[in-house]
Design a protein around this motif. Structure first.
Motif, PDB file in Angstrom:
ATOM      1  N   TYR A 375      -9.037 -34.111 -51.471  1.00 23.87           N
ATOM      2  CA  TYR A 375     -10.411 -34.326 -51.017  1.00 23.87           C
ATOM      3  C   TYR A 375     -11.231 -33.043 -51.160  1.00 23.87           C
ATOM      4  O   TYR A 375     -12.392 -33.067 -51.583  1.00 23.87           O
ATOM      5  CB  TYR A 375     -10.415 -34.798 -49.566  1.00 23.87           C
ATOM      6  N   MET A 379     -14.628 -32.640 -53.512  1.00 18.48           N
ATOM      7  CA  MET A 379     -15.932 -32.180 -53.052  1.00 18.48           C
ATOM      8  C   MET A 379     -16.346 -30.901 -53.773  1.00 18.48           C
ATOM      9  O   MET A 379     -17.523 -30.706 -54.091  1.00 18.48           O
ATOM     10  CB  MET A 379     -15.903 -31.954 -51.540  1.00 18.48           C
ATOM     11  N   LYS A 380     -15.387 -30.033 -54.043  1.00 15.88           N
ATOM     12  CA  LYS A 380     -15.687 -28.787 -54.745  1.00 15.88           C
ATOM     13  C   LYS A 380     -16.186 -29.063 -56.157  1.00 15.88           C
ATOM     14  O   LYS A 380     -17.094 -28.378 -56.661  1.00 15.88           O
ATOM     15  CB  LYS A 380     -14.438 -27.905 -54.795  1.00 15.88           C
ATOM     16  N   CYS A 383     -17.774 -34.349 -57.059  1.00 13.41           N
ATOM     17  CA  CYS A 383     -17.561 -35.792 -57.215  1.00 13.41           C
ATOM     18  C   CYS A 383     -17.581 -36.433 -55.829  1.00 13.41           C
ATOM     19  O   CYS A 383     -16.694 -36.188 -55.011  1.00 13.41           O
ATOM     20  CB  CYS A 383     -16.230 -36.065 -57.912  1.00 13.41           C
ATOM     21  N   LEU A 384     -18.585 -37.245 -55.569  1.00 13.68           N
ATOM     22  CA  LEU A 384     -18.695 -37.867 -54.253  1.00 13.68           C
ATOM     23  C   LEU A 384     -17.724 -39.037 -54.131  1.00 13.68           C
ATOM     24  O   LEU A 384     -17.642 -39.880 -55.026  1.00 13.68           O
ATOM     25  CB  LEU A 384     -20.121 -38.359 -54.018  1.00 13.68           C
ATOM     26  N   CYS A 390     -12.950 -43.113 -49.067  1.00 13.69           N
ATOM     27  CA  CYS A 390     -13.126 -42.854 -47.634  1.00 13.69           C
ATOM     28  C   CYS A 390     -12.136 -43.652 -46.792  1.00 13.69           C
ATOM     29  O   CYS A 390     -11.607 -43.144 -45.795  1.00 13.69           O
ATOM     30  CB  CYS A 390     -14.556 -43.193 -47.216  1.00 13.69           C
ATOM     31  N   LEU A 409     -14.900 -35.501 -42.698  1.00 11.91           N
ATOM     32  CA  LEU A 409     -15.230 -36.572 -43.649  1.00 11.91           C
ATOM     33  C   LEU A 409     -16.520 -37.272 -43.238  1.00 11.91           C
ATOM     34  O   LEU A 409     -17.412 -37.505 -44.067  1.00 11.91           O
ATOM     35  CB  LEU A 409     -14.076 -37.580 -43.711  1.00 11.91           C
ATOM     36  N   ASP A 412     -19.614 -35.173 -43.837  1.00  7.40           N
ATOM     37  CA  ASP A 412     -19.923 -35.140 -45.274  1.00  7.40           C
ATOM     38  C   ASP A 412     -20.610 -36.434 -45.703  1.00  7.40           C
ATOM     39  O   ASP A 412     -21.549 -36.423 -46.506  1.00  7.40           O
ATOM     40  CB  ASP A 412     -18.645 -34.933 -46.094  1.00  7.40           C
ATOM     41  N   LYS A 416     -24.262 -36.215 -47.243  1.00  5.25           N
ATOM     42  CA  LYS A 416     -24.395 -36.459 -48.680  1.00  5.25           C
ATOM     43  C   LYS A 416     -24.631 -37.928 -49.026  1.00  5.25           C
ATOM     44  O   LYS A 416     -24.920 -38.258 -50.177  1.00  5.25           O
ATOM     45  CB  LYS A 416     -23.151 -35.940 -49.410  1.00  5.25           C
TER      46      LYS A 416
END
Length: 507
Positions: A375, A379-380, A383-384, A390, A409, A412, A416
């Motif tokens: 995960y 995120m780095k 890529c959502l 989730c 989570l 975020d 986002k």
């Protein structure tokens, strides 16, 4: 907005440089258009909250008039889109739609109409759908398109029988300006997606005397066959009717052969395509890659990536995902990771589906740490996650009672804007309530409401019980009021709690 130029002579002597080069935009223009965009976004958000939270149609109209916001087609489109994806109030949305439609010389866009019908259909308000369609037919019949037919039929098919769906389809004869093969194709596509392929084909055979099928008709009905023999028969019927198959038609055959583990037949179809001058595309090869995976041959599937390039067809993310999936199924995660790195080296960015292949493996192996690390990488890399990502994560956090990870989570998601708040929140509230983290649960609840999302009644009841035990009556009243704004049937029952020990009359 009124723009005043106070020094016209200066502008004439030194023309304004609009600088058409997008790589080096004029800062004044960028600031100007940025401010316009921000203003529109704010108006959309404000109107959305008015529509979603108004207690009545009259209150809605009064609130909209007070804002003095110009209700343009673009703004209305965006507000209705917001209502659709946030599962907003369908009745108030219809009030908003009708209110704007009554403005002089105003006509809704096809997008507004289709979105409004989708919202009504999702809440099974088919009577209102019919009224809207009749009114649109009276005012501007051209707004009703085959796309409209498919939107309505899709909602009908979700909760009604095939027969009822076909009956609704026939109602469109009097509504659509041109009731042609495109409308029939909309019906068949709906039945394929919402019912079954066999239902779609049965309806096709019962209606085919009413219209002349085209290539698109057969391509819709060719997809999803489970039996290669039946697919061959339908393909032959298409050819006998003089309809020439295209790459989509052949891809349907390749797909059914691969799913039946008949790889040799699929490869023969590819050869036939080349003989007829039809180049196999990336979808063709992706199906074959999947077929090799079903046959337990992941290495041959990987070799197809090389063969594609030799024929001038370059693999996309979906093709790589198909190969990665094969390695994940066989627990060869090292090879799967190598392929994901190879994708990035070629400029192909792994998507949420790519990561979900790994999340699935880690979820079933109960590997929390690797899921968390993946995960972080996701995120780095920018890529959502999608809803499936989730859900893999939040369920794993729930299993391991990791409230801190779950909150990361969730934050975020809120920041986002990815994932389904409704699905994730149910698991999250379970976790937070079980661990007694009432403050965090209340915060997440209010964040959902702020985003226009209605927490489930089950989640609300869980939080309600804990708040009653903690004697947090003010907080509970606030949450109850927020739920009431969504038209919830839940109403806070006012109770008078008497402390027996402190009441002398009950001692």
């Amino acid at each position: 907005m009124i723009l005043r130029f106070t020094n016209l002579h200066h502008l004439q002597s030194k023309p304004y440089n609009f600088n058409p080069n997008p790589r080096n935009p004029n800062p004044l223009l960028s600031q100007f258009f940025s401010s316009i965009s921000t203003s529109i976004d704010e108006h959309v958000e404000r109107v959305f909250h008015i529509v979603n939270r108004s207690e009545s149609s009259l209150k809605l109209k009064e609130s909209l008039k007070e804002t003095q916001i110009h209700l343009s087609n673009d703004l209305i489109d965006r507000v209705l889109k917001r209502i659709r994806f946030s599962h907003g109030n369908p009745i108030r949305a219809l009030d908003f739609f009708n209110y704007t439609a009554k403005k002089k010389q105003f006509f809704h866009t096809p997008y507004s109409l289709d979105t409004m019908l989708y919202v009504l259909g999702r809440s099974r308000r088919f009577g209102e759908i019919l009224e809207v369609l009749k009114e649109i037919r009276r005012k501007d019949r051209n707004l009703i398109t085959p796309r409209t037919v498919q939107v309505v039929l899709a909602r009908v098919a979700k909760c009604c029988s095939v027969r009822q769906t076909v009956e609704w389809f026939r109602k469109f004869r009097k509504l659509v300006p041109e009731f042609d093969v495109n409308c029939y194709n909309a019906l068949f596509r709906t039945l394929c997606q919402e019912k079954s392929m066999s239902d779609a084909r049965n309806v096709y055979h019962s209606l085919k005397h009413e219209f002349r099928p085209n290539l698109h008709t057969f391509n819709i009905l060719l997809s999803g066959w489970k039996s290669s023999e039946e697919a061959d028969g339908f393909f032959d019927e298409m050819v006998k009717m003089g309809v020439e198959p295209d790459v989509v038609s052949y891809n349907c055959l390749v797909d059914v052969y691969c799913k039946s583990r008949e790889i040799e037949k699929a490869l023969k179809v590819v050869d036939k395509m080349r003989d007829e001058g039809i180049s196999p595309d990336v979808i063709t090869y992706t199906s074959i890659i999947g077929g090799f995976g079903l046959a337990g041959q992941p290495d041959k599937a990987r070799d197809m990536l090389k063969e594609m390039k030799e024929y001038g067809c370059y693999p996309d993310v979906a093709a790589y995902n198909a190969v990665i999936r094969n390695f994940c199924i066989t627990k060869r995660l090292g090879d799967a990771y190598n392929l994901m790195d190879a994708m990035a080296d070629k400029g192909l960015i792994p998507n949420a589906t790519t990561y979900n292949l790994f999340f699935r493996c880690y979820y079933w192996s109960n590997d929390l740490q690797r899921s968390w690390d993946l995960y972080g990488r996701m995120m780095k890399d920018g890529c959502l996650p999608n809803t499936q990502s989730c859900m893999f994560l939040i369920r794993l956090f729930r299993r391991h009672e990791k409230a801190e990870m779950a909150m990361v989570l969730w934050n975020d998601m809120v920041e986002k804007g990815f994932g389904s708040y409704i699905l994730v929140s149910d698991v999250l509230f379970d976790l937070l309530c079980d661990m007694g983290k009432l403050d965090e649960a209340e915060k997440c609840f209010l964040q959902m409401v702020e985003k226009g999302q209605k927490p489930s009644n089950v989640s609300f009841k869980r939080i309600k019980v804990l708040m009653e035990l903690a004697n947090r009556q003010d907080a509970l009243k606030n949450l109850s009021d927020q739920m009431a704004l969504f038209g919830s049937a839940i109403r806070r029952q006012e109770t008078v709690e008497i402390d027996i020990l402190s009441d002398p009359h009950l001692c």
